[in-house]
Design an enzyme around this catalytic site. Sequence first.
Site, PDB file in Angstrom:
ATOM      1  N   ASP A  78      -9.310  13.423 -28.640  1.00 47.61           N
ATOM      2  CA  ASP A  78      -8.447  13.062 -28.516  1.00 47.61           C
ATOM      3  C   ASP A  78      -7.503  13.865 -29.900  1.00 47.61           C
ATOM      4  OD1 ASP A  78      -9.894  11.461 -30.211  1.00 47.61           O
ATOM      5  OD2 ASP A  78      -9.669   9.858 -29.614  1.00 47.61           O
ATOM      6  N   GLU A 215     -18.924   8.993 -37.342  1.00 46.28           N
ATOM      7  CA  GLU A 215     -17.788  10.287 -38.136  1.00 46.28           C
ATOM      8  C   GLU A 215     -17.740   9.087 -39.654  1.00 46.28           C
ATOM      9  OE1 GLU A 215     -13.523  11.124 -38.122  1.00 46.28           O
ATOM     10  OE2 GLU A 215     -14.575  10.861 -36.084  1.00 46.28           O
TER      11      GLU A 215
END
EC number: 2.1.2.11
Length: 298
Positions: A78, A215
Amino acid sequence: MTQLPAAQNPPASAGSATSAGSDHPKALYGGAGTRRITVRDLAAAKERGEKWPMLTAYDAMTASVFDEAGIPVLLVGDSMGNCHLGFDTTVPVTMDHMTMLSAAVVRGTSRALVVGDLTFGSYQEGPVQALRSATRLVKEAGVGAVKLEGGERSLAQTETLVQAGIPVMAHLGLTPQSVNTLGYRVQGRGDEAAHRLVRDAKAAQDAGAFAVVLELVPAELAAEVTRSLQIPTVGIGAGPDTDAQVLVWTDMAGMTGGKVPRFTRQYADLRRTLGDAARAFAGDVVGGAFPAEEHTFH
């Protein structure tokens, strides 16, 4: 455009891309196989201690380049919101966007495992909504797996998708869909936050996830998570000890304008190259050099 100093930004070299499993005939990168990579191949790579690369892709042509280069896993992230569709964040990306661009990436590849993101608002309601969204990506786009954010908070969704036969990649640490809550900052600092991230990673594994993206987490924590899991970890801003590394391709190739994340290494300067090509074309048109006789029909 922000550029890293040359000494910190060496050109890519196929000869320098080595890993514990790179000489294995079934290696994810550099192996002899030509069929589609599956989640079973990723599990086998974990057992061999093989590190592997993953890149994002959002269109058939770019995906075909990465597929030909041997990148074993392509994520239709995304992140397309920021670097492909012109949004400020990933939040506005819809399942219509994701399905269309995932299908393009699948059509442009023959070997890579294509993973499609479940977009913000497409799975948070619960397992039924998650299954509906993931099924759409598998049936309409042809992806081999889906990715969703969250560990324990997405436990029921992950379990439902896995039980339905849809492989799930989890995403922990900085989860961009939660930018309005978390902001863009390192996650997992401090004992409580670190324990929560480890717990989330194990919950994702127990729910059946085949891999976990980490992340923007401290390198030491990412290494601990990697050691504690039987499934692969994929790092982005998480240090060198994860099983795999992923970058947004426009960052990796120098297409992103302005400031780029600290954890990104630019392996090319495509923004400058493309701009130079556009200016050369414009100059030829204005000056009358293009089209020339060899480009003309009579």
